[in-house]
Enzyme design. Structure first.
Site, PDB file in Angstrom:
ATOM      1  N   LYS A 172     -12.234  11.226  13.072  1.00  0.00           N
ATOM      2  CA  LYS A 172     -11.801   9.917  12.578  1.00  0.00           C
ATOM      3  C   LYS A 172     -12.707   9.574  11.407  1.00  0.00           C
ATOM      4  CE  LYS A 172      -8.805   6.640  13.484  1.00  0.00           C
ATOM      5  NZ  LYS A 172      -7.462   6.715  14.076  1.00  0.00           N
ATOM      6  N   ASP A 202      -4.461   5.350   9.092  1.00  0.00           N
ATOM      7  CA  ASP A 202      -4.727   4.440  10.229  1.00  0.00           C
ATOM      8  C   ASP A 202      -4.680   3.041   9.614  1.00  0.00           C
ATOM      9  OD1 ASP A 202      -5.657   4.280  13.183  1.00  0.00           O
ATOM     10  OD2 ASP A 202      -7.129   3.026  12.197  1.00  0.00           O
TER      11      ASP A 202
END
Ligand code: NDP
Length: 453
Positions: free
Chosen positions: A126, A166
């Site tokens: 991430k 995201d």
């Protein structure tokens, strides 16, 4: 909790101070993993848990950029390369002012189990930056993305680490990021990022996948009680990528979405958000980059409630049958969960990552609400990213129906895997335990086989 897990959580807290979201994510998983360790002492001997909570690599870098007025800004960029036992690091990039290392570690940690549940060959990562795209012009966002990728490019690659979008990173940002990667590396490596435009290596259904998947997961949960989504009033939070396609799939399946929100507040439309209204929201959010409060000017049947600091979010007190939290972590607290159950909600399918606090989850258990945790319910997004990677390596493009079919099959399988695993471990009906345990054992087995690394 056993002494072993207790000690482990103490160590995680000591080693990761000031990272509450990361600790919360670890604690939630450990509650389930404890059951696995009793059955599999070999994981304990190989210190799988001690290793899994430690990122393989954490990259932090400076992102300088110049705004339209010529002023210089400096942001902080990150990439957490969390676990590569199952495949290249895989997970999105978040551009949001609240981004810091702890938040990205929580998201990367969740990603380990989510990606494992898809059964596709993807590790976990991430990244992102504390950059706020809100209020910035397209050229400012472009310059930021170019500067961000100028550093990130040396750490990623189709077989190493494959970022995606995201919060705050949608099609526009992925375009700018991919352009800069291509320019610096002099290679058109489609597989280095997912969520690309369909004209240049993207997969059909990728933008839709997270929202569609969360709805498919709810459909599966309801089917276990011989029920369907048809005619159900549904609460949806957020109004970004996940929320928009959640609403679209709910409409496809005959349900009635009645709320949407953003950081300014939420709209409640008792007549339902139909296709025309959804198209209006998509233009508002994806093109005009406006605010949800404008909805009531266009559709006076709706009401708008501004966001206010308080001990509960009034969105979750609107009476309904199903809920799809699709905005941000910890958006449903204990009180919200009670309001949801009292308002008639029988199923919660999490499009967002960790949107329910641990006390909220406990309320769902206690009050008999079927609860689909994010790492299972929103895995459709990363699953179709995995399919995008496959299409890129094969240099083919699959039709919309093919990808949607595969997505639906994957969501069905994840649902089944969660149910069977929960049953096997003495927690029948708990998707929470099922998702954590099934995801964990798949990664743990791979780590065990690959030695102490
Ligand atoms: P977007 O940036 O497209 O949209 C986020 C939405 O949530 C916006 O409407 C935003 O409002 C709203 N929001 C953000 N913070 C808050 C807050 N504190 N209170 C209320 N509303 C808020 O993001 P995505 O739709 O992509 O992501 C939403 C969630 O889904 C995140 O948790 C993400 O991690 C998760 N997720 C996303 C996947 C994907 O494929 N995109 C995959 C799996 C999970 P505003 O417009 O005011 O900023």
């Amino acid at each position: 909790m056993s002494e072993y897990v207790d000690q482990l959580l103490t160590n995680v807290a000591t080693k990761n101070p000031h990272e509450p979201e990361f600790r919360q994510a670890v604690e939630e998983v450990m509650e389930s993993v404890e059951l696995v360790l009793e059955r599999h002492p070999e994981y304990r001997d190989a210190k799988i848990v001690e290793r899994i909570v430690e990122p393989e690599r954490v990259i932090q870098f400076r992102v300088p950029w110049v705004d339209d007025a010529g002023d210089v800004h400096v942001n902080r960029g990150f990439r957490i390369e969390m676990n590569s036992a199952l495949g290249p690091y895989k997970g999105g990039l978040r551009f949001h002012p609240a981004v810091y290392i702890g938040k990205l570690k929580f998201l990367a940690f969740e990603q380990i189990f989510k990606n494992a549940l898809t059964t596709l060959p993807m590790g976990a990562g991430k990244g992102g930056a504390d950059f706020d795209p809100k209020g910035k012009t397209d050229t400012e966002v472009m310059r930021f993305c170019q500067s961000f990728m100028t550093e990130l490019q040396r750490h990623i690659g189709p077989d190493t680490d494959v970022p995606a979008g995201d919060v705050g990173v949608g099609g526009r940002e992925i375009g700018f990021l991919f352009g800069q990667y291509r320019r610096i590396r002099n290679v058109h490596a489609g597989g280095v990022l997912t969520g690309k435009g369909v004209g240049w290596g993207g997969s059909l259904i990728r933008p839709e996948a997270t929202g569609y998947g969360a709805v498919y997961f709810a459909e599966e949960m309801l089917a276990t009680r011989d029920e369907s989504l048809e005619g159900n009033r549904c609460l949806v939070s957020g109004s970004g990528n996940v929320a928009q396609y959640t609403v679209e799939k709910l409409l496809d399946l005959g349900a009635k979405p009645i709320t949407l929100s953003d950081t300014g507040g939420f709209v409640y439309d008792p007549d339902g958000i139909d296709r025309e209204k959804l198209a209006w929201v998509m233009t508002l959010k994806n093109e005009r980059r406006g605010r949800m409060r404008e909805y009531v000017e266009a559709f006076p049947s709706a009401t708008f409630t501004p966001a206010e600091a308080g001990d509960a979010n009034p969105l979750w007190a609107v009476p309904a049958d199903c809920a799809f939290p699709s905005a941000i972590e910890n958006e449903i607290n204990e009180k919200d969960a009670v309001n949801l159950a009292n308002g008639g909600v029988k199923v919660v399918s999490e499009g967002a990552n960790m949107p329910t606090t641990p006390n909220g989850v406990q309320v769902f258990f206690d009050m008999g609400v079927m609860y689909g945790p994010g790492k299972a319910a929103n895995a459709g997004g990363v699953a179709v990213s995995g399919l995008e990677m496959s299409q890129n390596s094969m240099r083919v493009t699959w039709d919309r129906e093919v990808v949607d079919d595969r997505l639906r099959t994957i969501m069905k399988r994840i649902h089944q895997q969660c149910r069977e695993t929960a049953e096997d471990y003495g927690k029948p009906g708990s998707y929470f335990h099922g998702a954590n345990i099934a995801g964990f054992t798949r990664v743990a087995d791979a780590m065990l086989a690959q030695g102490v690394i």
